[in-house]
Design an enzyme around this catalytic site. Structure first.
Site, PDB file in Angstrom:
ATOM      1  N   TYR A 252       0.738  -1.291  -0.042  1.00  0.00           N
ATOM      2  CA  TYR A 252       0.038   0.055   0.032  1.00  0.00           C
ATOM      3  C   TYR A 252       0.841   1.067  -0.020  1.00  0.00           C
ATOM      4  O   TYR A 252       1.584   1.514   0.835  1.00  0.00           O
ATOM      5  CB  TYR A 252      -1.096   0.023   1.332  1.00  0.00           C
ATOM      6  CG  TYR A 252      -2.393   1.143   1.128  1.00  0.00           C
ATOM      7  CD1 TYR A 252      -3.170   0.300   0.344  1.00  0.00           C
ATOM      8  CD2 TYR A 252      -1.934   2.343   1.212  1.00  0.00           C
ATOM      9  CE1 TYR A 252      -4.265   1.162  -0.007  1.00  0.00           C
ATOM     10  CE2 TYR A 252      -3.160   3.178   1.074  1.00  0.00           C
ATOM     11  CZ  TYR A 252      -4.031   2.582   0.350  1.00  0.00           C
ATOM     12  OH  TYR A 252      -5.394   3.506   0.167  1.00  0.00           O
ATOM     13  N   SER A 303      -0.464  14.612   6.558  1.00  0.00           N
ATOM     14  CA  SER A 303      -1.261  13.499   5.483  1.00  0.00           C
ATOM     15  C   SER A 303      -2.649  13.750   5.849  1.00  0.00           C
ATOM     16  O   SER A 303      -3.337  14.039   6.877  1.00  0.00           O
ATOM     17  CB  SER A 303      -0.951  11.964   5.845  1.00  0.00           C
ATOM     18  OG  SER A 303       0.589  12.211   5.641  1.00  0.00           O
TER      19      SER A 303
HETATM   20  P1  GTP Z   1      -1.993  13.224   1.748  1.00  0.00           P
HETATM   21  O1  GTP Z   1      -2.191  12.652   0.252  1.00  0.00           O
HETATM   22  O2  GTP Z   1      -2.039  12.182   2.877  1.00  0.00           O
HETATM   23  O3  GTP Z   1      -0.681  13.920   1.953  1.00  0.00           O
HETATM   24  O4  GTP Z   1      -3.152  14.325   2.035  1.00  0.00           O
HETATM   25  P2  GTP Z   1      -3.261  15.780   1.579  1.00  0.00           P
HETATM   26  O5  GTP Z   1      -2.691  16.691   2.461  1.00  0.00           O
HETATM   27  O6  GTP Z   1      -3.114  16.037   0.074  1.00  0.00           O
HETATM   28  O7  GTP Z   1      -4.926  15.972   1.911  1.00  0.00           O
HETATM   29  P3  GTP Z   1      -6.075  16.326   0.872  1.00  0.00           P
HETATM   30  O8  GTP Z   1      -6.072  17.585  -0.055  1.00  0.00           O
HETATM   31  O9  GTP Z   1      -6.194  14.929  -0.033  1.00  0.00           O
HETATM   32  O10 GTP Z   1      -7.455  16.229   1.849  1.00  0.00           O
HETATM   33  C1  GTP Z   1      -7.604  15.297   2.863  1.00  0.00           C
HETATM   34  C2  GTP Z   1      -8.909  15.496   3.076  1.00  0.00           C
HETATM   35  O11 GTP Z   1      -9.337  16.983   3.785  1.00  0.00           O
HETATM   36  C3  GTP Z   1      -9.940  15.617   1.999  1.00  0.00           C
HETATM   37  O12 GTP Z   1     -11.159  14.768   2.597  1.00  0.00           O
HETATM   38  C4  GTP Z   1     -10.466  16.797   1.714  1.00  0.00           C
HETATM   39  O13 GTP Z   1     -11.848  16.896   1.295  1.00  0.00           O
HETATM   40  C5  GTP Z   1     -10.249  17.741   3.136  1.00  0.00           C
HETATM   41  N1  GTP Z   1     -10.138  18.958   2.762  1.00  0.00           N
HETATM   42  C6  GTP Z   1      -9.322  19.527   2.194  1.00  0.00           C
HETATM   43  N2  GTP Z   1      -9.324  21.022   2.287  1.00  0.00           N
HETATM   44  C7  GTP Z   1     -10.164  21.206   3.089  1.00  0.00           C
HETATM   45  C8  GTP Z   1     -10.836  22.590   3.480  1.00  0.00           C
HETATM   46  O14 GTP Z   1     -10.176  23.476   2.854  1.00  0.00           O
HETATM   47  N3  GTP Z   1     -11.625  22.361   4.339  1.00  0.00           N
HETATM   48  C9  GTP Z   1     -12.334  21.308   4.727  1.00  0.00           C
HETATM   49  N4  GTP Z   1     -13.089  21.207   5.600  1.00  0.00           N
HETATM   50  N5  GTP Z   1     -11.582  20.015   4.245  1.00  0.00           N
HETATM   51  C10 GTP Z   1     -10.562  19.763   3.305  1.00  0.00           C
HETATM   52  C1  SPV Z   2       0.621  10.585   3.027  1.00  0.00           C
HETATM   53  O1  SPV Z   2       0.376   9.705   3.848  1.00  0.00           O
HETATM   54  O2  SPV Z   2       1.098  11.723   3.291  1.00  0.00           O
HETATM   55  C2  SPV Z   2       0.270  10.480   1.504  1.00  0.00           C
HETATM   56  C3  SPV Z   2      -0.112   9.140   1.205  1.00  0.00           C
HETATM   57  O3  SPV Z   2       0.835  11.145   0.823  1.00  0.00           O
HETATM   58  S1  SPV Z   2       0.993   7.580   1.115  1.00  0.00           S
HETATM   59  O4  SPV Z   2       1.765   7.697  -0.188  1.00  0.00           O
HETATM   60  O5  SPV Z   2       0.535   6.416   1.468  1.00  0.00           O
HETATM   61  O6  SPV Z   2       2.161   8.144   2.339  1.00  0.00           O
HETATM   62 MN    MN Z   3       1.344  13.162   1.713  1.00  0.00          MN
END
Ligand code: GTP
Ligand code: SPV
Ligand code: MN
Length: 639
Positions: A252, A303
């Site tokens: 994963y 994350s």
């Molecule tokens: P990784 O890939 O794990 O590193 O995550 P990331 O930091 O890219 O987070 P991502 O943008 O995928 O958002 C994760 C979750 O937070 C999703 O379910 C989004 O819908 C929610 N989210 C993102 N931005 C916002 C925001 O501005 N407000 C709210 N309420 N939720 C948000």
């Molecule tokens: C994170 O966890 O910050 C991700 C997803 O971007 S993974 O590639 O599983 O680490």
């Molecule tokens: Mn990430």
């Protein structure tokens, strides 16, 4: 050399006749011959094969034909299901025991423990990484890898993090027995022949990545969901001194796509410290104001805290434009002009599916319509995907299957998609990729934003008083736990620089490195900010609309960089005054709710931080960071 692997392979196994294995792969003519590989790559592949004893070897060339053959193989194996509603999209359902990064089994291997993690207070559970000795790693490899690929194909993936030939790019070779990993790496990184040519022309150095799902054939027990993994023996180990990664037991995400967190953050952060640059868990975006002035901004959120969404933002305020350079990782080096130049080392998005919709992130929705591998999302009977927050009305008669492969209906207590379900899609398909996203020189960064999920107390945005104060702000980051790793519930976790799970060396030395960057002669440093999209009211509702409205905050950031926007000092940092932030057309959103700077809250926060610094960093916390905490407490006393 891959020392642990070489020793074991050499001791226990006679050398394999490799050339015949390189053919007869069921992958047609695709794939390079072993003999044509640069000698250092060939030696690594041969060592891996001697140790893992696969039935055959395939060296990936990155061709279209190879991609099609892999997908066909995965479909025949029952591991990928086609999604006929879209173009060349696929669904994988994992074994429910293999759904996220496993931080408890992720280790840094160094001679001295202190090089990997700061000394924590005895009895306090370690939060800043796990250390393993080289001898223990050798033992762990011996217990896991000999014969682990029996009956399976060994794929050798030459890949580049960063544009091939860029001064900021680095090469890797991943050996894996997972075709799903190969198909995903082909989306997330640059794979194949150009990388081998660059290796042959350059010094031939690359990061050695060995991965196995840990389920040799014949199987001892049946697979769950056709997803091979070995959760009891999962281990994700990094040897920064030797630029090596060894991962076993999980297929994963960050556990298995070794170019991502393992290489581009853990190994690279160590290289960056040694070489004077930065490898960070940050998105990169370009933003153009209504006057046509463009800036680049990087942002570090933990994350599942909003990087992908911010990187692809569709502005809710007319006149502004956002373009995407990257959504997860930034490599930043000073250019000759003293500015920090950033590249996105990846070529794809491994994004959180739940919450992604035409309203929240239309650009992501458009990106994932073709050539995308979905993992652990739900499926609709018309051949589409489904997840919580997708926000699309289902056509009449359409039924759903959950990520567990069971019938699912709206209103069921369990979610249809796993909370850490993901899409893996090529970046070039995102409609708002920045024209410079593959520029080998990188893009100049004007501002860096830290942030996290803080339901209480932390204002929507504030600016650091100085670089050193900004390093303190980064070190003080906290956020609610998410489904991206194995932590349960919504506990508030310290997550300095959003790097807690990704430090490739002692986190105290990491903070010292950031302080040193600020002292660099001739540097034109970006300004540092902190944001919080996740404040909640008494009823638990978000007080900030987020998503496209986050451009209002970015606008203030840009105006600050230009010296045009005002701010008022608070003990925590500089915040916009009511007139400095455009809140027009947001009924029910009140400035005062967005900027709670309360003495009691921050005094508690400062106390928590002091205890955390003592317990987790001990003597390795730079005195400047502690000094900033003292100064914060001083400002709070005068409040
Ligand atoms: P990784 O890939 O794990 O590193 O995550 P990331 O930091 O890219 O987070 P991502 O943008 O995928 O958002 C994760 C979750 O937070 C999703 O379910 C989004 O819908 C929610 N989210 C993102 N931005 C916002 C925001 O501005 N407000 C709210 N309420 N939720 C948000
Ligand atoms: C994170 O966890 O910050 C991700 C997803 O971007 S993974 O590639 O599983 O680490
Ligand atoms: Mn990430």
């Amino acid at each position: 050399m891959h020392a642990a692997i070489a020793r074991l392979g050499g001791r226990r196994q006679p050398p394999l006749a490799l050339a015949p294995l390189a053919r007869g792969l069921g992958l047609g003519a695709a794939g390079s011959e072993l003999g044509a590989l640069p000698p250092s790559v060939r030696a690594f592949v041969e060592e891996g094969a001697r140790l893992c004893r696969p039935r055959a070897i395939h060296v990936c060339d990155g061709s279209e034909a190879e991609g099609a053959a892999l997908l066909a193989q995965l479909q025949a194996d029952g591991l990928l299901h086609p999604l006929p509603k879209y173009d060349n999209c696929w669904l994988a359902r994992t074994d429910p025991r293999d759904v996220a990064r496993v931080e408890s089994r992720t280790v840094l291997v160094t001679e001295r423990e202190r090089d990997a993690v700061p000394p924590s207070t005895p009895g306090a559970p370690r939060q800043l990484g796990n250390w393993m000795s080289p001898a223990a790693l050798e033992q762990a490899v011996a217990e896991r890898f000999p014969g682990c690929m029996e009956g399976r194909m060994l794929y050798a993936i030459p890949f580049s993090m960063g544009p091939v030939g860029s001064p900021l790019a680095k090469a890797g070779v991943q050996l894996t027995d997972s075709a799903y990993v190969v198909a995903s790496m082909r989306i997330m990184t640059r794979v194949g022949a150009p990388v081998l040519r660059a290796l042959a022309d350059g010094d031939g150095s690359f990061v050695r990545c060995l991965h196995s799902v840990g389920r040799p054939l014949p199987l001892q027990e049946p697979l769950v969901s056709q997803w091979p993994c070995n959760p009891e023996k999962t281990l994700v180990a990094h040897v920064p001194d030797r630029r090596e990664i060894v991962s076993f037991g999980s297929g994963y995400g960050g556990n298995s796509l070794l170019g991502k967190k393992c290489f581009a953050l853990r190994i690279a952060s160590r290289l960056a410290r040694d070489e004077g640059w930065l490898a960070e868990h940050m998105l990169i975006l370009g933003i153009t104001d209504p006057e046509g002035r463009k800036k680049y901004v990087a942002a570090a959120f933990p994350s599942a805290c909003g990087k992908t969404n911010l990187a692809m933002l569709t502005p809710a305020v007319p006149g502004w434009r956002v373009e995407c350079v990257g959504d997860d990782i930034a490599w930043m080096k000073f250019g000759p002009d003293g500015r920090l130049r950033a590249i996105n080392p990846e070529t794809g998005f491994f994004g959180v599916a739940p919450g992604t919709s035409a309203r929240t992130n239309p650009n992501a929705m458009r990106t994932v319509r073709r050539n995308t591998i979905f993992t652990n999302v739900g499926q609709s009977s018309d051949g589409g995907v489904y997840w919580e927050g997708l926000d699309e009305p289902a056509a009449p008669g359409v039924t759903f299957t959950s990520w567990l492969g069971k019938p699912w209906s709206p209103g069921d207590p369990e979610p249809c998609a796993h909370p850490n379900s993901r899409f893996c899609a090529p970046a070039r398909q995102c409609p708002i990729m920045d024209p410079a996203w593959e520029d080998p020189e990188g893009v100049p960064i004007d501002a860096i934003i830290f942030g996290g999920r803080r339901p209480q107390g932390v204002p929507l945005v504030y600016e650091a008083f100085s670089w050193q104060h900004g390093v303190f702000v980064g070190s003080a980051m906290r956020s609610e736990a998410t489904a991206a790793a194995e932590h349960a519930g919504k506990q508030l976790m310290h997550d300095p620089f959003a790097m807690r799970p990704f430090f490739g060396y002692n986190a105290g030395q990491y903070l010292a490195h950031w302080l040193a960057v600020g002292e660099r002669a001739g540097a034109r440093l970006p300004r540092l900010f902190h944001v919080n999209w996740f404040l909640r009211d008494g009823a638990g509702r978000f007080v900030w609309p987020g998503f496209g409205h986050n451009v209002r905050v970015l606008a203030w950031v840009c105006r600050r960089v230009d010296g045009e926007a005002g701010a008022r000092p608070t003990p925590v940092g500089l915040v916009p005054r009511p007139d400095d932030l455009d809140l027009a057309g947001l009924p029910g959103v009140a400035y005062d709710d967005l900027f709670p700077v309360e003495r009691a809250f921050w005094e508690r926060e400062a106390r928590d931080l002091r205890r955390y610094f003592e317990e987790q960093f001990g003597p390795d916390l730079p005195k400047e960071v502690l000094g900033e905490l003292d100064t914060l407490e001083g400002r709070l006393r005068k409040m």
